[in-house]
Scaffold this active site. Structure first.
Site, short mmCIF file in Angstrom:
data_model
loop_
_atom_site.label_atom_id
_atom_site.label_comp_id
_atom_site.label_asym_id
_atom_site.label_seq_id
_atom_site.Cartn_x
_atom_site.Cartn_y
_atom_site.Cartn_z
N SER A 101 35.19 33.22 35.22
CA SER A 101 35.98 32.11 35.72
C SER A 101 36.31 32.31 37.19
O SER A 101 36.36 33.43 37.69
CB SER A 101 37.28 32.00 34.92
N GLU A 102 36.51 31.25 37.86
CA GLU A 102 36.85 31.32 39.29
C GLU A 102 38.13 32.11 39.50
O GLU A 102 38.28 32.83 40.46
CB GLU A 102 37.00 29.91 39.85
#
Ligand SMILES: *[C@@H]1O[C@H](CO)[C@@H](O)[C@H](O)[C@H]1NC(C)=O
Ligand SMILES: *[C@@H]1O[C@H](CO)[C@@H](O)[C@H](O)[C@H]1NC(C)=O
Ligand SMILES: *[C@@H]1O[C@H](CO)[C@@H](O)[C@H](O)[C@H]1NC(C)=O
Ligand SMILES: *[C@@H]1O[C@H](CO)[C@@H](O)[C@H](O)[C@H]1NC(C)=O
Ligand SMILES: *[C@@H]1O[C@H](CO)[C@@H](O)[C@H](O)[C@H]1NC(C)=O
Ligand SMILES: *[C@@H]1O[C@H](CO)[C@@H](O)[C@H](O)[C@H]1NC(C)=O
Ligand SMILES: *[C@@H]1O[C@H](CO)[C@@H](O)[C@H](O)[C@H]1NC(C)=O
Ligand SMILES: *[C@@H]1O[C@H](CO)[C@@H](O)[C@H](O)[C@H]1NC(C)=O
Length: 572
Positions: A467-468
């Site tokens: 995930s970012e």
């Protein structure tokens, strides 16, 4: 006075100029010159000196009438002396003394020649080609003395002496007059010349003045005229290599008339004798050069071959009473060469130490930790030793491998064998927790961040699998200074696909490359791969448990080395 008497005696005994055999059988005759107007005295010379034990009688030859003993007479006898007070021109002639003991005092005649002395103020020199001059020598550069010879009986009392040089009274602090002597300090060449001493004597209550001329010559004695001077050797040492040939000159200056022998000695023995058998060391033939004031000699000593036994003993050159030696020394090793050599050696040692350390760094550190580190927890407020971050690959087989590694092997080795506490995402978070908050809260409680990189996942796109937020968090963590351990599951072809921060970490600290199988059983904390991981983990004693338990659960046997070799470490 005694000296002169003695001298006369020796002269008359040893060197009778001529014997008047027609007059007396055994009589010695000698000439005396004296100048008009001077008090004059002659002794009847006896040997040994007698002082009254012998009867002496003076005559004027050929008269048989003894000379008067009346002290008022101009010519009279006093003890063994005949006195002329003063001398007159008519007194020339032969005087003879007879004694009652010819053994002690043999008959003696004096042929007295009286002349007119012209002293200062007179243009004429002595008319007769005779001189009553005393000849004396002064040595240049030294303190020396002149003596006013006064040949009179003890009954004469000396009042004073004055000294003249070239008709002028001698004065100055360099000249000191004492009794009959004149001390001349620091004689120089200019001190030569014609001197005169004028003595006032009292005798029979009358004063008599005696004037003696002294011709003074200057001699340059000084620098070892008698003592030979050895210019070389100078008690020095000579550096020479063993086995070489050596010739050393002894250079000597000596006086022209010297009779000194010159030679080389060792252990107080002539070298030619000392080495009479081997003839290894020989004295050369003396060579000399004559100069106007001295002779220069050279005598050499030749070592055909210098041997160890020659070192440290003086070889001495002798010239008369003078001696000087040299000592052989081994050459001093070249300091610079030694220094450079030492420096090189040191550099080598340091380099090999660094090299060895680099090779065994991990083992050394791990050994140190296991030996000196207590097993306790660290007091830094953190809960976990490492946060394990890994991607979820798309392919089933890979995903299984990653899961095995992360969920089985890592906990087995690091947690069970080494006692580390891991936070593995997907295992340790509470169900229902938001992903971001899980990472955010727990990652801060970890001392290390283990990131597992899967090549294929990369090529597909890492960002899709992480995930970012995750990326953002570990970016922040890296900036915080948390240490990151990169584990690569296989060769990565294109690193540019990695986020920049990871690229940086990889460049700076490298990554650990996994190779081997993914079976739980083959894992052992003592293999190279796990050592590398442990090395980067916080310090902890490992393995924790007793070897017995270890052996039972995980076989850390020799076969481990087989695949260990495949575990590569990718250097930056
Ligand atoms: C010579 O005379 C002296 C003094 O008169 C006397 O003492 C001495 O014995 C004499 N010597 C001889 C050898 O007669
Ligand atoms: C005088 O003495 C000198 C040396 O002092 C000598 O050469 C010379 O021959 C002498 N003359 C006579 C006449 O004796
Ligand atoms: C002796 O005299 C010389 C010159 O004649 C002088 O150079 C030297 O210093 C003097 N030495 C002493 C000790 O006075
Ligand atoms: C000694 O004398 C010789 C001959 O004159 C000369 O060649 C040499 O240099 C001298 N040696 C020393 C040490 O003075
Ligand atoms: C040393 O002495 C020998 C014998 O006298 C001579 O042949 C040689 O030339 C000398 N060597 C030197 C260097 O003076
Ligand atoms: C001796 O000395 C002379 C003059 O200094 C020189 O010409 C000669 O070569 C020397 N001889 C030896 C054997 O050294
Ligand atoms: C001189 O004598 C000592 C022992 O007295 C000996 O050790 C040394 O070697 C001798 N010197 C030489 C040059 O042979
Ligand atoms: C060298 O040593 C000798 C004794 O062997 C000594 O008599 C001499 O004075 C010394 N010479 C020097 C210049 O020291």
């Amino acid at each position: 006075r005694g000296m002169r008497s003695l001298l006369l005696c020796v002269v008359c005994i040893a060197l009778p100029r001529f014997l008047r055999a027609d007059v007396f059988e055994d009589v010695s005759v000698h000439d005396e010159t004296a100048s008009v107007g001077q008090p004059t005295a002659f002794d009847c010379v006896c040997y040994p000196p007698t002082s009254g034990k012998v009867d002496v009688t003076w005559y004027k030859y050929p008269s048989k009438i003894p000379v008067s003993k009346n002290i008022q007479s101009r010519i009279h006898q006093d003890q063994s002396w005949i006195l002329f007070l003063p001398l007159k021109g008519e007194d020339s002639g032969i005087y003879q003394c007879d004694t009652n003991d010819t053994n002690i005092c043999p008959r003696m005649q004096i042929n007295l020649i009286v002349f007119q002395k012209h002293w200062c103020g007179s243009s004429k020199k002595n008319q007769l080609n005779v001189s009553d001059e005393y000849k004396q020598i002064l040595q240049v550069g030294k303190d020396d003395i002149l003596i006013c010879h006064l040949n009179f009986p003890n009954s004469f009392v000396l009042n004073s002496v004055k000294w003249y040089k070239d008709c002028k009274e001698v004065k100055g602090e360099r000249f000191i007059s004492r009794e009959t002597k004149l001390l001349v300090k620091n004689v120089s060449a200019e001190d030569g010349g014609n001197y005169a001493c004028q003595a006032e004597l009292m005798y029979a209550e009358k004063q008599h003045t005696v004037l003696n001329s002294i011709s003074v010559t200057i001699k340059r004695v000084g620098n070892g005229r008698r003592i030979p001077k050895i210019m070389y050797p100078k008690n020095n040492s000579i550096e020479v290599k063993p086995g070489s040939t050596l010739i050393v000159n002894c250079n000597i200056t000596d006086s022209l008339d010297n009779t000194n022998p010159r030679c080389w000695r060792v252990n107080n023995t002539l070298v030619d004798n000392y080495y009479s058998e081997s003839k290894r060391v020989r004295e050369g033939i003396e060579n000399h050069t004559i100069f106007p004031e001295h002779i220069f000699y050279t005598v050499n000593i030749t070592f055909l071959e210098v041997k160890m036994e020659d070192y440290g003993h003086p070889f001495t050159c002798h010239a008369g009473v003078s001696a000087a030696y040299f000592i052989l020394k081994l050459p001093v090793p070249d300091f610079q060469a030694y220094f450079v050599g030492g420096l090189l050696t040191l550099t080598g040692v340091v380099a090999s130490a660094v090299w060895i350390y680099n090779i065994f760094k991990i083992d050394i550190v791990l050994w140190y930790r296991s030996t000196f580190r207590a097993a306790g927890t660290m007091e830094d407020g953190k809960l976990y030793d490492a946060y394990v971050l890994y991607p979820k690959p798309q392919r089933e087989s890979q995903s299984h491998d990653v899961d095995t590694l992360v969920l089985k092997i890592l906990p087995e080795v690091l947690e069970k064998q080494c006692g580390y506490k891991l936070f593995i995402f997907g295992r340790d978070e509470f169900p229902g927790q938001a992903v971001v908050s899980v990472i955010d809260e727990n990652i801060k409680l970890c001392r290390r961040l283990i990131i597992i990189i899967v090549p294929e996942a990369l090529s597909l796109d890492l960002l899709r699998n992480m995930s970012e937020e995750q990326i953002a968090v570990y970016n922040a963590l890296i900036q915080d200074g948390i240490k990151v351990i990169l584990i690569e599951l296989g060769k990565i072809k294109d690193y540019t696909a990695l986020p920049e921060s990871l690229q940086y970490i990889r460049q700076k600290h490298g990554a650990i490359q996994w190779s081997g199988d993914f079976t739980e059983q083959s894992q052992c904390a003592k293999t190279k791969f796990w050592k590398k991981v442990r090395y980067r983990m916080p310090p902890r004693r490992c393995p924790l448990s007793s070897p017995v338990r270890l052996l039972k659960q995980t076989p850390c046997d020799l076969t481990a080395g087989k695949w260990e070799a495949n575990v590569g470490f990718i250097a930056p």
